[in-house]
Design a protein around this motif. Structure first.
Motif, PDB file in Angstrom:
ATOM      1  N   ALA A   1       1.101   3.994  -3.020  1.00 44.03           N
ATOM      2  CA  ALA A   1       0.751   5.470  -2.763  1.00 44.03           C
ATOM      3  C   ALA A   1       1.996   6.255  -3.362  1.00 44.03           C
ATOM      4  O   ALA A   1       1.825   7.364  -3.841  1.00 44.03           O
ATOM      5  CB  ALA A   1       0.859   5.788  -1.147  1.00 44.03           C
TER       6      ALA A   1
ATOM      7  N   ARG B   1       0.714  -1.366  -0.024  1.00 42.48           N
ATOM      8  CA  ARG B   1      -0.024  -0.062   0.147  1.00 42.48           C
ATOM      9  C   ARG B   1       0.852   1.276  -0.169  1.00 42.48           C
ATOM     10  O   ARG B   1       0.625   2.188  -0.702  1.00 42.48           O
ATOM     11  CB  ARG B   1      -0.889   0.049   1.393  1.00 42.48           C
TER      12      ARG B   1
ATOM     13  N   HIS C   1      -2.466   6.121 -11.323  1.00 41.93           N
ATOM     14  CA  HIS C   1      -3.795   5.162 -11.050  1.00 41.93           C
ATOM     15  C   HIS C   1      -4.761   5.490 -10.089  1.00 41.93           C
ATOM     16  O   HIS C   1      -5.696   4.977  -9.847  1.00 41.93           O
ATOM     17  CB  HIS C   1      -3.327   3.705 -10.764  1.00 41.93           C
TER      18      HIS C   1
ATOM     19  N   PRO D   1      -5.462   7.662  -6.159  1.00 44.29           N
ATOM     20  CA  PRO D   1      -5.180   7.331  -4.625  1.00 44.29           C
ATOM     21  C   PRO D   1      -5.699   5.803  -4.232  1.00 44.29           C
ATOM     22  O   PRO D   1      -4.965   5.157  -3.643  1.00 44.29           O
ATOM     23  CB  PRO D   1      -5.601   8.339  -3.961  1.00 44.29           C
TER      24      PRO D   1
ATOM     25  N   GLY E   1      -6.584   3.439  -6.553  1.00 49.07           N
ATOM     26  CA  GLY E   1      -6.253   2.846  -7.428  1.00 49.07           C
ATOM     27  C   GLY E   1      -7.513   2.478  -8.405  1.00 49.07           C
ATOM     28  O   GLY E   1      -7.746   1.826  -9.368  1.00 49.07           O
TER      29      GLY E   1
ATOM     30  N   CYS F   1       2.685   4.522  -7.703  1.00 47.78           N
ATOM     31  CA  CYS F   1       1.374   4.362  -8.579  1.00 47.78           C
ATOM     32  C   CYS F   1       0.258   5.332  -8.627  1.00 47.78           C
ATOM     33  O   CYS F   1      -0.326   5.669  -9.512  1.00 47.78           O
ATOM     34  CB  CYS F   1       0.971   3.011  -8.364  1.00 47.78           C
ATOM     35  N   ALA F   2       0.047   6.018  -7.266  1.00 44.79           N
ATOM     36  CA  ALA F   2      -1.422   6.476  -7.189  1.00 44.79           C
ATOM     37  C   ALA F   2      -1.191   8.039  -8.094  1.00 44.79           C
ATOM     38  O   ALA F   2      -2.440   8.249  -8.471  1.00 44.79           O
ATOM     39  CB  ALA F   2      -1.452   7.113  -5.607  1.00 44.79           C
ATOM     40  N   ARG F   3      -0.221   8.573  -8.323  1.00 43.62           N
ATOM     41  CA  ARG F   3      -0.448   9.662  -9.114  1.00 43.62           C
ATOM     42  C   ARG F   3      -0.909   9.432 -10.536  1.00 43.62           C
ATOM     43  O   ARG F   3      -1.644  10.057 -10.971  1.00 43.62           O
ATOM     44  CB  ARG F   3       0.862  10.620  -9.210  1.00 43.62           C
TER      45      ARG F   3
END
Ligand code: HEC
Ligand code: HEC
Length: 352
Positions: free
Chosen positions: A125, A121, A132, A134, A136, A128-130
């Motif tokens: 954060a 997780r 996909h 926050p 997903g 990937c979050a930027r």
């Protein structure tokens, strides 16, 4: 809704049905792709509203089953529709067509070790979050109206998504992370500075999204039922007549009628009775296309009348209440309500 049209039958008519069959009754994958997919994924799979499908890194990272299930389930709440109305044969024909774009079998990475989703997780954060999102749920925007970030040629798919999770095996997710997808913003893990352990951890985090899905997790767009369906008390021909009258009575012009065979009997009329009626009025159609060009997929308006094997006559239409979420476009709120009233009224004329 529930009482009037809530009858659940296994066939869900989502987009109107368009068969593509060769002279021998074998479904024609190229034609089915052209009709159902090309508008979003490009004629040769080079992408558009939808992600590219012809990239070597993509085709070597996914199995036929993944492609099959993705077509079946779509990506609820995202732009990718579900194609439940296509038969297994037709769906497989589309898969074969997509496969033709790259030589060779897919080469999936080996199975990883079970990762630590909590560590995953944090990695998600940070890395990937930027793209996909926050949680997903996927990037926003479509490119149609240039609503996506300008530095992103491809919108990042939703991973916290019932359709994606149902289609993607652990090995497919792992392969995608290790390999990345050259030609898109999705980089290989090593380039993102991730170790193999990080890959397994973030992979098990993505898997853990599944648990949240039952209570609505990544599935917001599926709130409205995909189709309005009713069983007519009348025989086929009379149902057709009644529907046509209902359409005209509401100041809609019938544009064309399209009989379909069931794709199983080779062109002979012996199969089930099946008719799609297209209708609309030009001003209304233009207004909708201005609000969102993708509405072209569902226009002109259409109602499908079909005699089932058990002799029952079923009338169905796509549920316009889905458009707003399907296309992530709040401007469709008002018109989709209007369309819902229109469709409901027309189907109501033949409700038992
Ligand atoms: C710079 C933006 C960006 C970043 C950062 C990024 N991705 Fe992606 N990701 C994408 C895009 C765009 C795609 C779609 C690629 C394509 O068209 O095939 C994608 C595809 C994927 C897919 C395949 C999904 C599908 O539907 O096929 C997975 C799984 C994935 N990313 C996981 C991750 C994970 C995990 C991270 C972080 C370690 C990450 N991504 C970081 C942009 C990004
Ligand atoms: C209305 C536009 C639209 C149509 C029509 C459409 N798609 Fe998609 N498709 C998308 C979008 C957008 C995505 C990315 C999903 C996301 O953003 O979460 C996608 C994702 C996919 C994926 C997953 C790609 C990946 O990187 O894993 C496959 C496979 C796919 N579509 C195949 C098809 C096929 C085959 C058809 C026709 C039967 C089709 N799509 C029709 C818009 C569309």
């Amino acid at each position: 809704m529930k009482t009037r049209f809530g009858r659940t039958i296994s066939m869900v008519v989502f987009l109107s049905i368009a068969w593509g069959s060769s002279a021998f009754g074998e479904p024609d994958g190229a034609r089915l792709y052209a009709i159902n997919c090309a508008a979003c994924h490009g004629d040769r799979g080079d992408g558009g509203i939808g992600v590219p499908l012809s990239l070597p890194d993509f085709l070597s990272s996914v199995t036929d089953e993944y492609l099959f299930l993705t077509i079946r389930h779509g990506r609820p709440g995202r732009i990718m529709p579900s194609f439940q109305h296509l038969s297994d044969q037709q769906t497989r024909a589309i898969v074969r067509h997509i496969r033709n774009w790259a030589a060779g079998e897919p080469k999936l990475a080996a199975k990883g070790t079970p990762g630590d989703p909590r560590r995953g997780r944090d990695i998600f954060a940070r890395h990937c979050a930027r793209c996909h999102g926050p949680l997903g749920k996927g990037g926003t925007g479509t490119g149609v109206n240039f609503t996506r970030l300008h530095d992103q040629p491809v919108v990042a798919p939703g991973l916290n998504n019932a359709g994606f999770l149902a289609a993607a095996s652990d090995r497919i997710i792992r392969t995608t992370l290790l390999k990345g997808r050259r030609g898109t913003p999705m980089q290989p893990a090593a380039k993102m500075g991730l170790s193999i352990q990080d890959v397994d951890d973030v992979g098990s985090y993505i898997r853990s999204f599944e648990k949240g899905l039952e209570n609505g997790g990544g599935n917001s767009g599926a709130a409205a039922e995909p189709a309005l369906i009713t069983t007519s008390p009348l025989p086929f021909a009379e149902t057709v007549e009644r529907i046509k009258q209902a359409i005209s009575a509401r100041h809609q012009r019938i544009i064309r009628e399209h009989p379909l065979d069931d794709g199983l009997s080779t062109g002979r009329a012996g199969g089930r009775k099946h008719l799609v009626i297209y209708f609309g009025n030009i001003r209304h159609i233009n207004t909708l296309l201005t609000i969102d060009p993708r509405m072209g997929l569902f226009l002109p308006n259409r109602v499908t009348i079909m005699e089932q094997n058990d002799g029952k006559v079923v009338v169905s239409a796509v549920n316009p209440l889905r458009f707003r979420n399907l296309f992530n476009n709040a401007n469709l709120e008002h018109t989709s309500r209007e369309m819902h009233e229109l469709y409901s009224a027309i189907l109501g004329e033949v409700s038992e």
